[in-house]
Motif scaffolding. Structure first.
Motif, mmCIF file in Angstrom:
data_model
loop_
_atom_site.group_PDB
_atom_site.id
_atom_site.type_symbol
_atom_site.label_atom_id
_atom_site.label_comp_id
_atom_site.label_asym_id
_atom_site.label_seq_id
_atom_site.Cartn_x
_atom_site.Cartn_y
_atom_site.Cartn_z
ATOM 1 N N GLY A 79 -32.906 -110.208 5.694
ATOM 2 C CA GLY A 79 -32.445 -109.315 4.562
ATOM 3 C C GLY A 79 -33.497 -108.136 4.650
ATOM 4 N N THR A 80 -33.313 -107.465 3.554
ATOM 5 C CA THR A 80 -34.162 -106.326 3.320
ATOM 6 C C THR A 80 -35.192 -106.342 2.303
ATOM 7 O OG1 THR A 80 -31.941 -105.038 3.545
ATOM 8 C CG2 THR A 80 -33.759 -103.888 2.626
ATOM 9 N N ILE A 81 -36.309 -105.833 2.311
ATOM 10 C CA ILE A 81 -37.357 -105.637 1.393
ATOM 11 C C ILE A 81 -37.046 -104.689 0.404
ATOM 12 C CG2 ILE A 81 -39.839 -105.461 1.041
ATOM 13 C CD1 ILE A 81 -39.274 -108.005 2.765
ATOM 14 N N GLU A 82 -37.300 -105.277 -0.777
ATOM 15 C CA GLU A 82 -37.086 -104.153 -2.159
ATOM 16 C C GLU A 82 -38.303 -104.367 -2.958
ATOM 17 O OE1 GLU A 82 -33.482 -104.647 -4.049
ATOM 18 O OE2 GLU A 82 -32.391 -104.062 -2.480
ATOM 19 N N ARG A 83 -38.695 -103.221 -3.710
ATOM 20 C CA ARG A 83 -39.940 -103.192 -4.585
ATOM 21 C C ARG A 83 -38.987 -103.341 -6.087
ATOM 22 N NH1 ARG A 83 -45.092 -104.513 -5.444
ATOM 23 N NH2 ARG A 83 -46.018 -103.321 -7.105
ATOM 24 N N LYS A 84 -38.978 -104.506 -6.619
ATOM 25 C CA LYS A 84 -38.634 -104.722 -7.962
ATOM 26 C C LYS A 84 -39.667 -104.343 -9.001
ATOM 27 C CE LYS A 84 -34.995 -106.581 -6.345
ATOM 28 N NZ LYS A 84 -33.474 -106.140 -6.619
ATOM 29 N N GLY A 85 -39.499 -103.545 -10.115
ATOM 30 C CA GLY A 85 -40.295 -103.055 -11.033
ATOM 31 C C GLY A 85 -40.380 -103.977 -12.326
ATOM 32 N N PHE A 86 -40.576 -105.310 -12.140
ATOM 33 C CA PHE A 86 -40.677 -106.192 -13.341
ATOM 34 C C PHE A 86 -42.271 -106.527 -13.385
ATOM 35 C CE2 PHE A 86 -36.857 -107.398 -11.513
ATOM 36 C CZ PHE A 86 -35.786 -107.354 -12.591
ATOM 37 N N GLY A 87 -42.641 -106.168 -14.795
ATOM 38 C CA GLY A 87 -44.062 -106.262 -15.060
ATOM 39 C C GLY A 87 -44.939 -105.345 -14.153
ATOM 40 N N MET A 88 -45.903 -105.874 -13.472
ATOM 41 C CA MET A 88 -46.650 -104.677 -12.660
ATOM 42 C C MET A 88 -45.869 -104.613 -11.132
ATOM 43 S SD MET A 88 -50.541 -106.430 -13.593
ATOM 44 C CE MET A 88 -51.288 -104.797 -12.494
ATOM 45 N N GLY A 89 -44.709 -104.961 -11.001
ATOM 46 C CA GLY A 89 -44.031 -104.912 -9.792
ATOM 47 C C GLY A 89 -44.129 -106.106 -8.730
ATOM 48 N N THR A 90 -43.087 -106.380 -8.067
ATOM 49 C CA THR A 90 -43.331 -107.311 -7.089
ATOM 50 C C THR A 90 -42.219 -106.921 -6.015
ATOM 51 O OG1 THR A 90 -42.853 -109.856 -6.880
ATOM 52 C CG2 THR A 90 -41.135 -108.562 -8.254
ATOM 53 N N TRP A 91 -42.518 -107.637 -4.795
ATOM 54 C CA TRP A 91 -41.721 -107.502 -3.549
ATOM 55 C C TRP A 91 -40.872 -108.724 -3.370
ATOM 56 C CZ3 TRP A 91 -42.061 -102.757 -1.264
ATOM 57 C CH2 TRP A 91 -42.880 -102.240 -1.350
ATOM 58 N N ALA A 92 -39.533 -108.237 -3.212
ATOM 59 C CA ALA A 92 -38.573 -109.138 -2.761
ATOM 60 C C ALA A 92 -37.704 -109.061 -1.485
ATOM 61 C CB ALA A 92 -37.519 -108.929 -4.132
ATOM 62 N N LEU A 93 -37.149 -110.346 -1.102
ATOM 63 C CA LEU A 93 -36.484 -110.153 0.330
ATOM 64 C C LEU A 93 -34.946 -110.464 -0.315
ATOM 65 C CD1 LEU A 93 -36.028 -110.189 3.200
ATOM 66 C CD2 LEU A 93 -36.327 -112.541 3.039
ATOM 67 N N VAL A 94 -34.400 -109.400 -0.172
ATOM 68 C CA VAL A 94 -32.788 -109.442 -0.625
ATOM 69 C C VAL A 94 -31.928 -109.866 0.510
ATOM 70 C CG1 VAL A 94 -30.994 -108.331 -1.728
ATOM 71 C CG2 VAL A 94 -33.136 -107.966 -2.518
ATOM 72 N N SER A 95 -31.427 -111.009 0.941
ATOM 73 C CA SER A 95 -30.584 -111.336 1.783
ATOM 74 C C SER A 95 -28.887 -111.311 1.126
ATOM 75 C CB SER A 95 -30.673 -112.844 2.041
ATOM 76 O OG SER A 95 -30.360 -113.809 1.062
ATOM 77 N N SER A 96 -27.967 -111.658 1.797
ATOM 78 C CA SER A 96 -26.701 -111.403 1.674
ATOM 79 C C SER A 96 -26.474 -112.629 0.568
ATOM 80 C CB SER A 96 -25.712 -111.769 2.578
ATOM 81 O OG SER A 96 -25.766 -112.897 3.402
ATOM 82 N N LYS A 97 -27.008 -113.560 0.450
ATOM 83 C CA LYS A 97 -26.666 -114.780 -0.484
ATOM 84 C C LYS A 97 -27.705 -114.779 -1.796
ATOM 85 C CE LYS A 97 -24.276 -117.590 2.977
ATOM 86 N NZ LYS A 97 -24.431 -118.588 3.820
ATOM 87 N N GLU A 98 -29.146 -114.455 -1.514
ATOM 88 C CA GLU A 98 -30.040 -114.816 -2.736
ATOM 89 C C GLU A 98 -30.934 -113.511 -2.591
ATOM 90 O OE1 GLU A 98 -31.401 -116.868 -5.373
ATOM 91 O OE2 GLU A 98 -30.761 -118.511 -4.127
ATOM 92 N N THR A 99 -31.725 -113.498 -3.581
ATOM 93 C CA THR A 99 -32.994 -112.609 -3.732
ATOM 94 C C THR A 99 -34.099 -113.680 -3.981
ATOM 95 O OG1 THR A 99 -31.943 -110.912 -4.435
ATOM 96 C CG2 THR A 99 -34.188 -111.133 -5.167
#
Length: 73
Positions: free
Chosen positions: A7-27
């Motif tokens: 998948g693709t790495i994304e920075r999510k802005g929840f709270g202090m922020g977190t790193w996420a891996l977004v695949s075609s089926k799940e984050t």
């Protein structure tokens, strides 16, 4: 549970922020993401463990502890 995800790495802005891996089926929320993986837009294949014993503030999906990863084009 051990998994392999592409998948693709994304920075999510929840709270202090977190790193996420977004695949075609799940984050997946990345648990203690390695510094080399903390790059938004990076396309990767990740192997790791789902951590059911870890709670987070963001709660954006299963918590994935990265064992290894490789960058894909």
């Amino acid at each position: 549970m051990s998994i392999h995800v592409e998948g693709t790495i994304e920075r999510k802005g929840f709270g202090m922020g977190t790193w996420a891996l977004v695949s075609s089926k799940e984050t997946y929320e990345l648990h203690k993401a390695p510094a080399d993986l903390q790059k938004a837009g990076l396309k990767v294949k990740v192997s790791g463990q789902i951590r059911e014993d870890v709670m987070t503030i963001a709660m954006i999906g299963p918590v994935l502890e990265v064992a290894s990863f490789e960058v894909v084009n």
